[in-house]
Write an enzyme that holds these catalytic residues in place. Structure first.
Site, PDB file in Angstrom:
ATOM      1  N   ASP A  62       0.824  -1.211   0.000  1.00 56.65           N
ATOM      2  CA  ASP A  62       0.000   0.000   0.000  1.00 56.65           C
ATOM      3  C   ASP A  62       0.858   1.260   0.000  1.00 56.65           C
ATOM      4  O   ASP A  62       1.804   1.381   0.786  1.00 56.65           O
ATOM      5  CB  ASP A  62      -0.897  -0.015   1.246  1.00 56.65           C
ATOM      6  CG  ASP A  62      -1.763   1.216   1.339  1.00 56.65           C
ATOM      7  OD1 ASP A  62      -2.647   1.368   0.481  1.00 56.65           O
ATOM      8  OD2 ASP A  62      -1.553   2.039   2.257  1.00 56.65           O
ATOM      9  N   GLU A  72       1.188  -0.991  -5.033  1.00 59.29           N
ATOM     10  CA  GLU A  72       0.107  -0.019  -5.213  1.00 59.29           C
ATOM     11  C   GLU A  72       0.779   1.337  -5.391  1.00 59.29           C
ATOM     12  O   GLU A  72       1.030   2.067  -4.449  1.00 59.29           O
ATOM     13  CB  GLU A  72      -0.839   0.016  -4.013  1.00 59.29           C
ATOM     14  CG  GLU A  72      -2.109   0.808  -4.308  1.00 59.29           C
ATOM     15  CD  GLU A  72      -2.241   2.127  -3.549  1.00 59.29           C
ATOM     16  OE1 GLU A  72      -3.026   2.973  -3.994  1.00 59.29           O
ATOM     17  OE2 GLU A  72      -1.547   2.335  -2.533  1.00 59.29           O
TER      18      GLU A  72
HETATM   19  C1  GLC Z   1      -3.857   3.616  -0.665  1.00 57.27           C
HETATM   20  C2  GLC Z   1      -5.255   3.083  -0.465  1.00 57.27           C
HETATM   21  C3  GLC Z   1      -6.133   4.191   0.018  1.00 57.27           C
HETATM   22  C4  GLC Z   1      -5.589   4.736   1.309  1.00 57.27           C
HETATM   23  C5  GLC Z   1      -4.097   5.114   1.158  1.00 57.27           C
HETATM   24  C6  GLC Z   1      -3.459   5.326   2.495  1.00 57.27           C
HETATM   25  O1  GLC Z   1      -3.796   4.572  -1.652  1.00 57.27           O
HETATM   26  O2  GLC Z   1      -5.728   2.512  -1.645  1.00 57.27           O
HETATM   27  O3  GLC Z   1      -7.465   3.752   0.194  1.00 57.27           O
HETATM   28  O4  GLC Z   1      -6.322   5.867   1.678  1.00 57.27           O
HETATM   29  O5  GLC Z   1      -3.356   4.112   0.534  1.00 57.27           O
HETATM   30  O6  GLC Z   1      -3.184   4.108   3.145  1.00 57.27           O
END
Ligand code: GLC
Length: 646
Positions: free
Chosen positions: A280, A322
């Site tokens: 993430d 991500e």
């Molecule tokens: C990523 C997640 C998002 C979250 C962010 C902070 O972008 O997809 O939902 O707010 O990380 O953890």
């Protein structure tokens, strides 16, 4: 210690840690393979602190190796025999919140027939590790990485579910939030209590000097509800780096102890049965003054080092980055140069998602074609995660350069898309909500469910059957593109039933300020149960169409992720052409992004697939001798050459 590579003296010393010779062989062979990479990566980040880090890291690896359950060790062996397990056309992902899908982890276990029936082989359960109480950014503010959110079940439930999933050929995917922890996490509590070792886990500044210096070049992620990147904390007597919400404390990855903690966490969860980690907000983990503190080179070295640790102990495990960043930055997460194929195994193809929505709005695929063509190729052993919708908002990540390639003004187009998908643009079919309006940049991101953005909500409200049909077709067309692209298609829970925006999110106080909850509904099981009884509903049509696409996808070796989809120039601006040159043969995806019935020049297909083509979606053959073929509104064709005369 390991820094000197795996010499015979070290090997002999490590061997003492094993009762079983074969285990020792396995560990040492993997260390031989990945140890040098681990050391080099750590050196690039931690310099001469690497030796000390390794001294504390090796026991972590040994412990995790010794405690890895037998069934997961078998999975490791199986994966080593099939290193491309995430790349094949058989892989289909499904993304859901545990509570919204099935109440609890045990509840999820009761719906495995449903997932298997859909063809799912990869299940991403949204953040479920124990978050802070109250607001927690949808679980992305983790308080304890070794416990499950109380109302969802226990760690044992998680292991049991992972085992059941594995038995059905479904991999469990979890988020690994590594940029920040909840301010209630034990590390943060200890930092506030003044423990210097833990203060060093975070970025704490006594006054505004450093924060102000950083702010000069930092963007804002949540300008609306969490402006700025630093938050004053009275207990810590410090400005704390908080990129996201004020209660999410950014971790200091320049501290080797943070690296070791995360190796421990990853291996602990891997031994619980987690097979894929979604890294993430990975882009943010390294900070550098004078930059936007995203995509820094250290991020890739750190990922590579984490991956080497996972490969040594649990080679069944894969990483998904991500990183919702520009294509030129994104490609580094799959690896370029020396990192080629040695960082994350998978990354989100955010650009494809954005371009799908952009083309649906403009009925024009030229920008999409230009953007895809400018996309750097990825390493052949990696894979994209393709999606139409996810739990997050849509940011209009369309670069000015791509827009300029087709004579479009980037800012103007982004503005148009926000107008269009918030439903403000005259004639728009979409119903969406503006998320995080940033008055400084004019940026407006969009929340909304796939079906509502694709026009179904407005069509049903208007009682207009043609609009309804178009919306259903738009949903299926978008999914045909991601399912035919090569990589892991990620279906977002509810989209298989064309679920609409859920405006009741505003009734939940912790959610009311964050309109991303409009597209995080509770699963509509009655509708899922009714799709066969009444095939005429939009939900049933989308469901049947999607199941068909998935079934067909699984039969097509051409969709293996090792080859790229190449966007071709198309003689019609409404029709996207994606060609794949797989050794098994050529594949051509043809997608009409408009509500028009199009007479499409056959030569544009004949040039690529020859005179006769088979459309796998209908099973029918096409003679491409005729000057044109007819493409119905939103029609998708998955063509391969055929030698049969039709
Ligand atoms: C990523 C997640 C998002 C979250 C962010 C902070 O972008 O997809 O939902 O707010 O990380 O953890």
């Amino acid at each position: 210690m390991l820094g000197a590579m795996l010499n015979s003296e070290l090997a002999a010393q490590l061997r003492l840690a094993f009762d079983d010779d074969r285990d020792a062989d396995t560990f040492l062979m993997r260390l031989d393979r990945y140890g040098p990479e681990l050391v080099a990566s750590l050196r690039a980040v931690y310099g001469d602190r690497t030796e000390d880090l390794l001294d504390t890291l090796i026991p972590v690896l040994l412990h995790a190796f010794h405690t890895r359950p037998a069934d997961l060790r078998r999975l490791d062996e199986a994966r080593l025999l099939r290193p491309d397990w995430l790349q094949g056309p058989d892989v289909v992902g499904y993304v859901a919140y545990t509570d919204r899908f099935a109440g609890t982890l045990r509840g999820v276990g009761e719906h495995l027939d449903y997932l298997q029936g859909l063809g799912v082989t990869y299940l991403h359960l949204m953040p479920l590790l124990r978050p802070r109480d109250g607001e927690n950014d949808g679980g992305y503010a983790v308080q304890d990485y070794r416990a499950v959110r109380d109302d969802l079940g226990t760690m044992d439930d998680l292991s049991a579910l992972a085992r059941d999933l594995r038995g059905r050929g479904i991999s469990l995917v979890l988020d690994l939030v590594l940029n920040h922890v909840a301010q209630e996490h034990e590390w943060a509590a200890r930092a506030r209590a003044g423990d210097p070792a833990y203060r060093d886990y975070f970025y704490l500044y006594p006054d505004r000097t450093q924060p102000d210096a950083f702010e000069r070049t930092l963007p804002e992620v949540f300008p609306d509800f969490a402006p700025g990147n630093f938050t004053w904390n009275g207990d810590a007597q410090a400005w704390v780096w908080t990129t996201f919400n004020t209660y999410q404390w950014d971790l200091n990855w320049s501290n080797p102890a943070v690296f070791r903690e995360f190796v421990d966490i990853i291996l602990h969860l891997a031994n619980r049965g987690v097979e894929v980690f979604r890294l993430d907000a990975i882009a943010f983990i390294w900070k550098r003054l004078g930059t936007d503190s995203q995509n820094q080179p250290e991020v890739h070295w750190l990922t590579r080092a984490l991956r080497a640790c996972a490969r040594i102990v649990a080679p069944a495990v894969a990483f998904k980055a991500e990183a919702i960043v520009a294509p030129a930055d994104l490609i580094h997460y799959l690896g370029t140069g020396d990192h080629h194929g040695r960082v994350s195994d998978m990354a989100y193809h955010n650009s494809l998602m954005v371009q799908i929505w952009s083309s649906l709005a403009s009925r024009d695929v030229r920008l999409m074609t230009a953007a895809l063509r400018a996309f750097p190729p990825k390493p052949t052993n990696t894979t994209w995660g393709m999606y139409v919708r996810c739990h997050d908002d849509i940011g209009w990540a369309i670069s000015d350069a791509d827009a300029a390639r087709v004579g479009v003004n980037g800012a103007g187009h982004r503005h148009f898309l926000s107008d269009f998908y918030s439903g403000e643009f005259p004639g728009s079919f979409a119903r969406g909500l503006v998320f995080q309006y940033n008055p400084q940049t004019g940026d407006r991101r969009i929340s909304g469910s796939g079906a509502s953005l694709a026009g179904l909500e407005a069509a049903l409200d208007a009682g207009n059957p043609t609009w309804t049909e178009h919306a259903v077709r738009r949903i299926l067309l978008s999914h045909a593109v991601i399912l035919g692209f090569g990589g892991v298609p990620l279906l977002y829970m509810g989209d298989e039933l064309a679920m609409l925006n859920d405006y009741t999110y505003a009734d939940t106080p912790e959610h009311a300020a964050d309109n991303r909850w409009v597209h995080r509904p509770r699963m509509d099981w009655p509708s899922a149960g009714a799709v066969q009884a009444d095939p005429s509903t939009p939900a049933a049509q989308v469901n049947a169409g999607l199941r068909h696409l998935i079934e067909v996808r699984k039969t097509l070796p051409h969709l293996h992720a090792s080859v790229e989809s190449e966007a071709l120039d198309s003689p019609d601006p409404c029709v996207l052409l994606l060609r794949r040159d797989h050794p098994a043969g050529r594949f051509l995806g043809v997608y009409n992004f408009s509500e028009h019935r199009i007479q499409f020049p056959s030569y544009a297909l004949r040039d690529h697939v020859g005179e006769f083509a088979l459309d796998h979606l209908t099973g029918s053959g096409f003679s491409l001798y005729r000057p044109t073929i007819t493409l119905d509104p939103f029609r998708a064709l998955w063509l391969t050459p055929t030698h049969m005369t039709i």
